[in-house]
Structures are given as structure tokens and as C-alpha cells.
Write an enzyme that holds these catalytic residues in place. Sequence first.
Site, short mmCIF file in Angstrom:
data_model
loop_
_atom_site.label_atom_id
_atom_site.label_comp_id
_atom_site.label_asym_id
_atom_site.label_seq_id
_atom_site.Cartn_x
_atom_site.Cartn_y
_atom_site.Cartn_z
N LYS A 87 0.80 4.64 6.81
CA LYS A 87 0.23 5.46 5.73
C LYS A 87 0.82 6.86 5.81
CE LYS A 87 -2.78 2.10 4.88
NZ LYS A 87 -2.71 1.24 3.67
N SER A 107 0.80 -1.23 0.00
CA SER A 107 0.00 0.00 0.00
C SER A 107 0.83 1.27 0.00
CB SER A 107 -0.95 0.02 1.20
OG SER A 107 -0.23 0.17 2.41
#
Length: 240
Positions: A138, A70
Site C-alpha cells: 500500500k 488494490s
Amino acid sequence: MNGLETTTDDSTDSRADADPQPESAAAGRRPGLALTRFFAELPGLIIVALVLAFLLKTFVIQAFYIPSASMEPTLQVGDRVLVTKLAYLYREPERGEIVVFREEEVGPTTQGNIVGDTVRSFASGLGLIQPLERDFIKRIIGLPGDEVEMRGGVVLINGDPLPESLMSDGGYLAERDLNDFGPVTVEADHYFVMGDNRPNSSDSRFSLGQIDADQLLGRAFVTIWPIDGAGSLPIAEYEE
């Protein structure tokens, strides 16, 4: 006089000849005593080392294993990063920082094996294996109070385009996600996060939702593995 001197010299020589014997015997015993003392103190040294490692992991710095794609191209599967837990003691998180956070309401992942859980916890703290808990990494995109939306692959913050670019243009995005999103307003004490691999990232647009400040474990600031990819993870700079 000569006889006395001779007798004195002989006794002195005799003592001199005798003295090295106990010293030699003591010297032979010292390595064994030192080794015995070392093994006697070893359990205490191990306990101190474990306590220090636990305190370091809990309050200062921790290594994390990257389990998914990701955050590509910035971070690859199998990379290890160091996260500082002191970053937000004296300031608020900033847009563009890469952060590690913990999913809320995580249930128990092991069943009562305290020794195994402890060993696994230390191993995960060194970034050798994935942690027991569900941790995520993230990039912060939206700050508290921001209005966040996506149109045609471009992120808008309060209506203004966020100056992000693809890796081929010197940026951090793998590719743009053309699916539109929002607008949503970031709640107080929350953060809107996205992965750099936008089309393949489960983030604040989906199941993770907005991240409470209490969920933040710290800021990822350096990659330590693989060696040939080691380096700092700078905060992305945006024109305000």
C-alpha cells in the site's frame, strides 16, 4: 668425437620423441579429473548459493508478487516489485512511499513439509509465486500523530487536503472514493496506509487498521516485471 656427438644427438632425439607421450596421456586425463572435481564440489556450491540467497532475501532485498488490484493503476495484478529492507535503518518512512508489510498474528499456512516450505519461500523471495505469509502493499498516507479523514473523495491530513490527483491528471489514483471516513489519529509508531485504487482497496480504513512500524518489511522501489513496464517507483511528492 663424431661418434660421441652422433650418440648424444640420437639419445636426445629419442628422449624428445618419448616425452610427448606422458604429456598427451595427462592432457587426456585432465578433463575427466576437472569434471569429477566439479561434481564433488557442486553440493557445497549449492549450499553457499542458498545461504547467500537466504541472507539477501532476509536482510537486503526481496521480490514480491502483486496479487490484487488494490494498487492499480500504479501496480497491476501479476507485477513483480523489488523491496529494499534497508530503507528504514537510518530514516523514518515518508508519506507517499509504497511499502510492503506483513499482517499481524499470521498463523501457520503449511503443515510440516519443511522441504516444500523452503522451496516455496525461495520462489516467493524471487517473486515467482505468492508468499506463504500474508503480505500487503500500500501507500503511506498518514504518519504518526496525523489526523486522517476523507470527505468527498479528498484525503485531509490535519484538516488540510492532501494534493492527490487521478492518473489522467498525472497522479496515482485510479478514481476517488466518495465514501467519507474518520477523522482518526494515527498512533505513535504506526502508519495509515491506502491503496491507489481507493474504492477497491482493503486498507487502514477497514480491516487492516493502522500498521505498526514493526510490520513494515521495506519500501517498494522498482517494478521488474513485466519487462515493458519495468521502472522505478518514486516517492510521491506533496506540497507541505
